[in-house]
Design a protein around this motif. Structure first.
Motif, PDB file in Angstrom:
ATOM      1  N   VAL A 136     -43.305 135.668   0.142  1.00 51.56           N
ATOM      2  CA  VAL A 136     -44.652 135.120   0.330  1.00 51.56           C
ATOM      3  C   VAL A 136     -44.752 133.882  -0.547  1.00 51.56           C
ATOM      4  O   VAL A 136     -44.515 133.952  -1.763  1.00 51.56           O
ATOM      5  N   GLY A 137     -45.080 132.732   0.058  1.00 54.49           N
ATOM      6  CA  GLY A 137     -45.132 131.491  -0.706  1.00 54.49           C
ATOM      7  C   GLY A 137     -46.338 130.649  -0.354  1.00 54.49           C
ATOM      8  O   GLY A 137     -46.932 130.783   0.734  1.00 54.49           O
ATOM      9  N   THR A 138     -46.708 129.770  -1.255  1.00 59.16           N
ATOM     10  CA  THR A 138     -47.776 128.811  -1.024  1.00 59.16           C
ATOM     11  C   THR A 138     -47.388 127.494  -1.664  1.00 59.16           C
ATOM     12  O   THR A 138     -46.503 127.446  -2.540  1.00 59.16           O
ATOM     13  N   SER A 139     -48.041 126.422  -1.261  1.00 63.78           N
ATOM     14  CA  SER A 139     -47.716 125.086  -1.775  1.00 63.78           C
ATOM     15  C   SER A 139     -48.503 124.799  -3.047  1.00 63.78           C
ATOM     16  O   SER A 139     -49.741 124.836  -3.042  1.00 63.78           O
ATOM     17  N   ILE A 140     -47.799 124.520  -4.127  1.00 60.97           N
ATOM     18  CA  ILE A 140     -48.452 124.085  -5.370  1.00 60.97           C
ATOM     19  C   ILE A 140     -48.830 122.605  -5.263  1.00 60.97           C
ATOM     20  O   ILE A 140     -49.910 122.191  -5.675  1.00 60.97           O
ATOM     21  N   TYR A 141     -47.911 121.833  -4.688  1.00 60.00           N
ATOM     22  CA  TYR A 141     -48.182 120.421  -4.411  1.00 60.00           C
ATOM     23  C   TYR A 141     -47.778 120.154  -2.971  1.00 60.00           C
ATOM     24  O   TYR A 141     -46.664 120.480  -2.551  1.00 60.00           O
ATOM     25  N   ASP A 142     -48.702 119.572  -2.181  1.00 50.35           N
ATOM     26  CA  ASP A 142     -48.448 119.325  -0.762  1.00 50.35           C
ATOM     27  C   ASP A 142     -49.047 117.978  -0.374  1.00 50.35           C
ATOM     28  O   ASP A 142     -50.257 117.861  -0.177  1.00 50.35           O
ATOM     29  N   PRO A 143     -48.207 116.926  -0.255  1.00 51.90           N
ATOM     30  CA  PRO A 143     -48.724 115.601   0.098  1.00 51.90           C
ATOM     31  C   PRO A 143     -49.334 115.546   1.485  1.00 51.90           C
ATOM     32  O   PRO A 143     -50.107 114.613   1.786  1.00 51.90           O
ATOM     33  N   VAL A 144     -49.016 116.520   2.338  1.00 50.55           N
ATOM     34  CA  VAL A 144     -49.603 116.540   3.682  1.00 50.55           C
ATOM     35  C   VAL A 144     -51.110 116.737   3.606  1.00 50.55           C
ATOM     36  O   VAL A 144     -51.860 116.257   4.458  1.00 50.55           O
ATOM     37  N   ARG A 145     -51.598 117.412   2.568  1.00 52.39           N
ATOM     38  CA  ARG A 145     -53.027 117.719   2.433  1.00 52.39           C
ATOM     39  C   ARG A 145     -53.832 116.567   1.831  1.00 52.39           C
ATOM     40  O   ARG A 145     -55.042 116.685   1.658  1.00 52.39           O
ATOM     41  N   ARG A 146     -53.151 115.511   1.429  1.00 59.81           N
ATOM     42  CA  ARG A 146     -53.778 114.289   0.909  1.00 59.81           C
ATOM     43  C   ARG A 146     -54.718 114.585  -0.251  1.00 59.81           C
ATOM     44  O   ARG A 146     -54.282 114.770  -1.372  1.00 59.81           O
ATOM     45  N   ASN A 147     -56.039 114.664  -0.017  1.00 58.29           N
ATOM     46  CA  ASN A 147     -56.999 114.830  -1.115  1.00 58.29           C
ATOM     47  C   ASN A 147     -56.927 116.207  -1.771  1.00 58.29           C
ATOM     48  O   ASN A 147     -57.507 116.425  -2.828  1.00 58.29           O
ATOM     49  N   GLU A 148     -56.260 117.133  -1.122  1.00 54.27           N
ATOM     50  CA  GLU A 148     -56.095 118.467  -1.685  1.00 54.27           C
ATOM     51  C   GLU A 148     -54.629 118.743  -1.958  1.00 54.27           C
ATOM     52  O   GLU A 148     -54.143 119.869  -1.794  1.00 54.27           O
ATOM     53  N   ALA A 149     -53.907 117.722  -2.405  1.00 53.70           N
ATOM     54  CA  ALA A 149     -52.460 117.854  -2.597  1.00 53.70           C
ATOM     55  C   ALA A 149     -52.129 118.945  -3.609  1.00 53.70           C
ATOM     56  O   ALA A 149     -51.225 119.752  -3.384  1.00 53.70           O
ATOM     57  N   TRP A 181     -55.045 123.288  -7.253  1.00 54.10           N
ATOM     58  CA  TRP A 181     -56.315 123.462  -7.953  1.00 54.10           C
ATOM     59  C   TRP A 181     -57.433 122.584  -7.364  1.00 54.10           C
ATOM     60  O   TRP A 181     -58.585 122.728  -7.730  1.00 54.10           O
ATOM     61  N   ASN A 182     -57.081 121.681  -6.450  1.00 56.27           N
ATOM     62  CA  ASN A 182     -58.091 120.861  -5.777  1.00 56.27           C
ATOM     63  C   ASN A 182     -58.531 121.452  -4.443  1.00 56.27           C
ATOM     64  O   ASN A 182     -59.380 120.871  -3.753  1.00 56.27           O
ATOM     65  N   ARG A 183     -57.955 122.592  -4.064  1.00 58.65           N
ATOM     66  CA  ARG A 183     -58.251 123.165  -2.750  1.00 58.65           C
ATOM     67  C   ARG A 183     -59.308 124.251  -2.864  1.00 58.65           C
ATOM     68  O   ARG A 183     -59.293 125.048  -3.805  1.00 58.65           O
ATOM     69  N   GLN A 184     -60.179 124.275  -1.885  1.00 65.98           N
ATOM     70  CA  GLN A 184     -61.157 125.352  -1.806  1.00 65.98           C
ATOM     71  C   GLN A 184     -60.492 126.562  -1.146  1.00 65.98           C
ATOM     72  O   GLN A 184     -59.787 126.431  -0.151  1.00 65.98           O
ATOM     73  N   GLY A 185     -60.752 127.718  -1.694  1.00 66.09           N
ATOM     74  CA  GLY A 185     -60.158 128.933  -1.142  1.00 66.09           C
ATOM     75  C   GLY A 185     -58.653 128.946  -1.213  1.00 66.09           C
ATOM     76  O   GLY A 185     -57.979 129.412  -0.284  1.00 66.09           O
ATOM     77  N   LEU A 193     -56.694 130.770  -2.785  1.00 62.68           N
ATOM     78  CA  LEU A 193     -56.085 132.091  -2.829  1.00 62.68           C
ATOM     79  C   LEU A 193     -56.310 132.900  -1.554  1.00 62.68           C
ATOM     80  O   LEU A 193     -55.965 134.083  -1.488  1.00 62.68           O
ATOM     81  N   LYS A 194     -56.892 132.271  -0.530  1.00 67.23           N
ATOM     82  CA  LYS A 194     -57.058 132.963   0.746  1.00 67.23           C
ATOM     83  C   LYS A 194     -55.707 133.201   1.394  1.00 67.23           C
ATOM     84  O   LYS A 194     -54.755 132.445   1.204  1.00 67.23           O
ATOM     85  N   LEU A 195     -55.634 134.257   2.204  1.00 67.45           N
ATOM     86  CA  LEU A 195     -54.375 134.595   2.862  1.00 67.45           C
ATOM     87  C   LEU A 195     -53.876 133.475   3.753  1.00 67.45           C
ATOM     88  O   LEU A 195     -52.662 133.319   3.951  1.00 67.45           O
ATOM     89  N   SER A 196     -54.789 132.675   4.310  1.00 66.62           N
ATOM     90  CA  SER A 196     -54.387 131.597   5.201  1.00 66.62           C
ATOM     91  C   SER A 196     -53.569 130.526   4.489  1.00 66.62           C
ATOM     92  O   SER A 196     -52.883 129.725   5.141  1.00 66.62           O
ATOM     93  N   ASN A 197     -53.629 130.481   3.162  1.00 66.47           N
ATOM     94  CA  ASN A 197     -52.864 129.492   2.393  1.00 66.47           C
ATOM     95  C   ASN A 197     -51.484 130.007   1.991  1.00 66.47           C
ATOM     96  O   ASN A 197     -50.751 129.300   1.304  1.00 66.47           O
TER      97      ASN A 197
END
Length: 751
Positions: free
Chosen positions: A714-727, A730-734, A736-740
């Motif tokens: 199970v993995g998630t992106s700590i840094y993701d340039p695809v998300r631009r403003n939410e790279a 800690w800048n992303r809302q939610g 820790l949701k399962l969708s992330n």
């Protein structure tokens, strides 16, 4: 003479300890049960070393016994507790009686003597060992403590090897160059024994078939600080191989000709006998896959041989005995396997008919039918599975030739496949692959080379319909150009086939260097594996494909391993007007063995991987991502792998399941760059490989199987340039949701 001393400190140390009443079973058990074994006073040794010397062991209580004991002790204090409950808890205690270990003064006395002997064998000649058994009333623990006083450690003053006066200088030089013990080193009896074994190995690999050693002698100085080591080496007469006799038990199967068996030999007549070459020869024979048994031994001096000559003190006759196994096999089975390098988990079904001795030289031929679903991890990533129906004819010649005095095999494969890509694409392929694996010396960094040649014809089905559908959905000139760019790979292939430039759409020449130095290729705990590969492709496209792969495993402590991966790839297009690169040779990122925060093949650099299609639907984006890869790849990974110890006091089945389980924590870094479209190829800048890469982190579960660990990550992106403003996460809302989080499965480690 070494005097072993063991002092019983029990009496003086146990004064003031309250003894339980004799005859009370429960209280007597508590007093005599051994809860802890500890060591005091050690400096240069460690508890992990010392515990392996003694027999005394503490109780290893299961959770069941701990809970039942706790409730039994406390419920007995309550007069209202039903008798049936007490009897049940008491019954559980009796059933788990085998978990208990008890203090035995005679065993403790023997352990003290064993510790003294161990210390003496490691140079602590003035050491003393005492022990005490004591109840810690506050902690309710019975503790056996060994008090170790090591004293100074003796060093090696002199090393004497006798009996090798007649050994030739070149052999003596090899012995000296492999010696590790020297004067001034701390004395260790085990290290001296190993040094003697190393000397005997070198002698036996240089003709001294009967080499042996006498019992080592250790002289200890009066102050017990210096040791003199001496040993008598008896090389015996140096022997050459006079004759090699082959014996075959056909076991009711066709015979394998002598020339095929002779080609497996690492030695020949007239050479000095070598134990190592004999072992390698046996391995070569078994690797043919044609024998149940292969042994190599010497014949007695008076044994008759074909030439009628007898052995002398300086000659040997080696007998190579083999027993053939069944030459044919037919079967059907379910398939679950992992692809090389990419480590995709594939599954399906297949049937195979195999014959092991086609021309009498252990050559193999097989016919295989398979239907395989590729990258099963997609099932957990809401993606459509790719599938492939494959028919192949395979031929293997395990002892094809010798190149640079190294044995080379030959593998030929003729195949036909129908590969269902993302709807509506279907790729029809047929061709011939030849592979020449060559083994090099085991001590070199690269110990294997693969030479490959491939002839392939690929035909895209439903290509024009898919292209027209995509063009109709384009809403602007920009969209139309981008669609054409996306389909440029198959357009180049379609034009090549339409112009009838040749039957084969691709001819491929490749060479790869392999360096396998892992202790276990399936589940390594130490070592490295490296491949460096290059391939030249000519046909519908002209390109050079380069790839580097390296993985390491390093033990940090017992059951804990750190692993790393570096994977780099780049495709050089020799004619940019022909952008075609076969789909399986393009680079993709994302998936169970890549960047584990993304689904398989869904990760592309936002700059050099952008298609430029406006208002693209998620379904179209999914299609494009799966049919159009990139020319460059960067992947870096790090894992911590921990395997659970076998728990004590529980059912063997559950204990075995836990022992084969483990957890891992990982981080992945990388992306795919330089999309294979005219507007993107070659556009990646050096800094894009850093700022354009995704950093993922996560955890996983492992369960060891005979073919490698089954894993769930199970993995998630700590840094993701695809998300631009939410790279950053800690800048992303939610966040820790399962969708992330991305779930992926695999067979074998991710690298």
């Amino acid at each position: 003479m070494m005097i072993l001393m063991a002092t019983d400190l029990t009496g003086q140390e146990a004064r003031g300890v309250r003894l339980e009443r004799a005859g009370d079973p429960v209280r007597f058990e508590r007093l005599q049960e051994l809860h802890e074994v500890t060591f005091e006073g050690y400096v240069q040794t460690s508890p992990s070393q010392l515990i392996g010397v003694i027999q005394s062991r503490p109780s290893e209580l299961s959770v069941t016994r701990r809970l039942s004991r706790y409730y039994l002790t406390n419920l007995r204090r309550n007069p209202a507790t039903p008798r049936v409950v007490l009897r049940l808890l008491d019954s559980i205690q009796r059933d788990l009686q085998n978990e208990l270990r008890y203090y035995d003064p005679r065993v403790a006395e023997g352990d003290s003597t064993a510790l003294l002997e161990y210390l003496g064998q490691n140079g602590f000649h003035t050491a003393t060992v005492g022990y005490r058994f004591q109840q810690d009333a506050a902690a309710r623990v019975n503790r056996l403590t060994f008090v170790v006083n090591e004293g100074p450690r003796a060093v090696i003053d002199t090393i004497i090897y006798l009996g090798m006066e007649d050994v030739p200088p070149d052999v003596l030089d090899r012995i000296r160059s492999n010696m590790t013990l020297k004067t001034g080193d701390p004395f260790s009896e085990a290290a001296f024994d190993q040094e003697i074994k190393n000397i005997l190995v070198i002698l036996r690999n240089n003709g001294y078939y009967r080499a042996r050693s006498g019992r080592p002698a250790i002289g200890i100085s009066r102050d017990k600080l210096r040791d003199t080591l001496a040993v008598l080496i008896e090389p015996g007469t140096r022997c050459r191989i006079a004759r090699i006799v082959f014996e075959e038990n056909t076991n009711g199967q066709p015979s394998i000709n002598v020339s095929a068996r002779r080609r497996q030999l690492e030695f020949e007549e007239g050479e000095w006998y070598s134990e190592e070459k004999v072992a390698r020869t046996r391995t070569n024979l078994m690797n043919l896959g044609a024998f149940e048994i292969a042994t190599i031994d010497t014949l007695a001096r008076d044994t008759a041989v074909p030439d009628g000559q007898l052995n002398t003190d300086s000659t040997l006759t080696l007998r190579v005995f083999t027993r053939n196994q069944k030459v044919y096999d037919v079967g059907a089975n379910l398939l679950m396997f992992q692809t090389s390098i990419d480590n995709y988990l594939n599954g399906g079904g297949g049937a195979t008919a195999l014959y092991r001795n086609v021309f009498g030289g252990a050559q193999t031929a097989s016919i295989t039918l398979q239907y395989v679903f590729q990258d099963l991890s997609r099932l957990f990533q809401s993606q459509q599975l790719e599938s492939e129906a494959l028919a192949s004819l395979n031929f293997g010649w395990p002892s094809f030739a010798r190149i640079f005095d190294q044995r080379a095999a030959l593998n030929l494969n003729v195949f036909y496949s129908q590969r269902n890509l993302i709807h509506p694409f279907r790729l029809e392929s047929a061709g011939l692959n030849a592979r020449l694996p060559l083994s090099l010396y085991a001590h070199t960094f690269f110990n294997g080379i693969d030479l490959t040649l491939g002839l392939e014809r690929q035909v895209p089905r439903n290509f024009q319909d898919a292209l027209q559908t995509a063009l109709k959905e384009a809403t602007s000139v920009t969209d139309t150009i981008a669609v054409l760019q996306t389909f440029v790979q198959f357009s180049a292939l379609d034009r090549y086939l339409s112009d009838e430039r040749g039957f084969f759409t691709g001819t491929f020449f490749g060479i790869s260097f392999r360096g396998e130095h892992r202790d276990n290729p399936v589940n390594p705990t130490s070592g490295t594996f490296t491949t460096l590969a290059t391939e030249f492709g000519y046909g519908a496209g002209k390109f050079i494909r380069l790839q580097f792969f390296n993985t390491t495993a390093s033990p940090l402590r017992e059951r804990l391993v750190a692993a790393t991966k570096v994977r780099l790839g780049h495709i050089i297009l020799l004619d940019q007007s022909q952008l075609y690169v076969p789909l399986e040779r393009q680079f993709f990122a994302g998936g169970a063995a890549s960047i584990r925060s993304y689904p398989s093949r869904q990760l592309h650099d936002t700059a050099s991987g952008k298609l430029g299609i406006e208002d693209i639907t998620s379904a179209d984006q999914y299609v494009f991502a799966n049919i159009l890869g990139s020319a460059s790849l960067l992947e870096l990974s790090f894992e911590l792998r921990y395997t659970f110890p076998r728990p004590q006091g529980i059912d063997d089945l559950w204990a075995s399941l836990i022992e084969r389980s483990g957890i891992t924590f990982f981080t992945d870094f990388g992306n795919a760059f330089n999309r294979l479209v005219p507007s993107a190829y070659g556009s990646a800048r050096l800094e894009d490989f850093v700022i354009g890469s995704v950093m993922a982190a996560g955890f996983g579960y492992r369960f060891d199987t005979p073919v490698g660990p089954f894993r769930i990550d199970v993995g998630t992106s700590i840094y993701d340039p695809v998300r631009r403003n939410e790279a950053f996460i800690w800048n992303r809302q939610g966040a820790l949701k399962l969708s992330n989080f991305q779930l992926s499965i695999g067979l074998g480690h991710a690298f």
